[in-house]
Design a protein around this motif. Sequence first.
Motif, short mmCIF file in Angstrom:
data_model
loop_
_atom_site.label_atom_id
_atom_site.label_comp_id
_atom_site.label_asym_id
_atom_site.label_seq_id
_atom_site.Cartn_x
_atom_site.Cartn_y
_atom_site.Cartn_z
N UNK A 82 -52.09 -52.27 15.29
CA UNK A 82 -50.87 -51.57 15.67
C UNK A 82 -50.99 -50.09 15.35
N UNK A 83 -50.55 -49.27 16.30
CA UNK A 83 -50.55 -47.81 16.14
C UNK A 83 -49.11 -47.31 15.99
N UNK A 84 -48.85 -46.60 14.93
CA UNK A 84 -47.52 -46.07 14.68
C UNK A 84 -47.15 -45.00 15.70
N UNK A 85 -45.88 -44.93 16.06
CA UNK A 85 -45.37 -43.91 16.97
C UNK A 85 -44.45 -42.99 16.18
N UNK A 86 -44.96 -41.85 15.75
CA UNK A 86 -44.13 -40.96 14.94
C UNK A 86 -43.36 -39.96 15.79
N UNK A 87 -43.40 -40.15 17.13
CA UNK A 87 -42.62 -39.29 18.03
C UNK A 87 -41.60 -40.09 18.83
N UNK A 88 -41.52 -41.39 18.58
CA UNK A 88 -40.60 -42.25 19.30
C UNK A 88 -40.43 -43.57 18.59
N UNK A 89 -39.92 -44.57 19.31
CA UNK A 89 -39.63 -45.85 18.66
C UNK A 89 -40.60 -46.97 19.05
N UNK A 90 -41.35 -46.82 20.14
CA UNK A 90 -42.22 -47.90 20.61
C UNK A 90 -43.63 -47.75 20.06
N UNK A 91 -44.08 -48.67 19.19
CA UNK A 91 -45.46 -48.60 18.69
C UNK A 91 -46.45 -48.91 19.80
N UNK A 92 -47.69 -48.51 19.59
CA UNK A 92 -48.77 -48.89 20.49
C UNK A 92 -49.67 -49.89 19.78
N UNK A 93 -50.72 -50.32 20.47
CA UNK A 93 -51.62 -51.29 19.84
C UNK A 93 -52.93 -51.40 20.61
N UNK A 94 -53.91 -51.97 19.96
CA UNK A 94 -55.19 -52.32 20.58
C UNK A 94 -55.38 -53.82 20.45
N UNK A 95 -55.86 -54.44 21.51
CA UNK A 95 -56.08 -55.88 21.52
C UNK A 95 -57.43 -56.17 22.17
N UNK A 96 -58.21 -57.06 21.56
CA UNK A 96 -59.58 -57.31 22.02
C UNK A 96 -59.84 -58.80 22.14
N UNK A 97 -60.66 -59.14 23.14
CA UNK A 97 -61.11 -60.52 23.28
C UNK A 97 -62.41 -60.55 24.07
N UNK A 98 -63.41 -61.20 23.52
CA UNK A 98 -64.69 -61.41 24.20
C UNK A 98 -65.29 -60.10 24.71
#
Length: 409
Positions: free
Chosen positions: A126-142
């Motif tokens: 999870x990536x914090x969003x210090x300029x708004x309310x919606x966090x970001x993220x990275x997701x990996x598979x195979x």
Amino acid sequence: MKSAILSVGTELLFGQITNTNTVFLSQQLNLLGFDVMYHYTVGDNPERLEDMIALAFKDCDLILTTGGLGPTQDDLTKEIVCRALDDHMVLHQPSMEKLESYFKKQNRQMTENNRKQAYMPSRAVVFDNDAGTAPGFALEKDGKQIICMPGPPREMTRMFERSVLPYLEKKSESTIYYRMIRTFGIGESMLETKLLPLIDEQTDPTLATYAKEGECCLRIASKRATKEEAKEAVDAMLEKVKAIIGEYIYSCDNEELVDVVSRKLLDRGLSISSAESCTGGMFAAALTSVSGISAVFDRSLVTYSNNAKMAELGVKEETLTAYGAVSEETAREMAEGLHRVSGSDICVSVTGIAGPEGGTAEKPVGLVYIGAHYQERTICRKIQMRNVNRNWNRNFAVLSMLDVVNKLI
């Protein structure tokens, strides 16, 4: 690593906003050494979004998405990505606590739909969003990976620079260093022709030409194990390029011509004034867009009519009668007259036919004369533009005035 950028939002497809995120992310990924293979844009439609993810993953290992992470029902990027990479959503408690704190500080009630922003795929980084309310993220598979960021450019840029960039740097096996060379006075086809001996032999660094309104750019890029190695290779190629087209280069650092000219004027302490006819003050507007230019820019006179040219600059009536307003003789007298009234070190003038009306067989639309008085001498450059349209003609005339000044000093 082959990558794609997937922009989510129906407003992008409607042309309601300009997609600056894709430009920024493409530049950043290239600098990291990632190959950007595709740009995709899809509306707020879950089926089409899932199809785009599947399509991108056929050729790419990494997808960066922007948009669709907000609290409303049409913000579905997170849920679709979670499904595409075979994960499930869970509450991310740190994100929920941040949301609650945000609304409390704003003295606002947090509606139920905002809780949606705190749910993340279970395997997500999870990536914090210090300029708004919606966090970001990275997701990996195979070996396939998606990084999701918010759509608003301010939020996306901050998240990328503070969280996503360090994350990706650990995965990059090489780096790209490039320089953007800016030229004026040579067309793209001629530029490529002159550089063909280098282009035909290129492996790394690579050379690529780009047409920009009124000018041309050349990108020299190298992909090496380290930035230092890439920079050394690019700089060596740049010296070869300079030996071939050096007379047309005005910047090796992707600067605008007005910025280059302004810096030279300021560094040398040279005062400048302009007398404009067909450009109607656009040269002055370009200069005054540069902060600090007041130290050297004295004045601009828009002498559009023959009467103004005579009254303000002392252009002779017989000159206008014999040669016309659009002539070398008039451009010279405009520059010299401007020097008399301003005393500026450099006095530049322009007179021409911007169109679409007013042209003749002898003086077609796009004909421009630029005069310049500097160090007790007056020069004049004749330009016949290819007459794209009135705005293009006037903008090109301003660039030509800047080029004259740049070469004088």
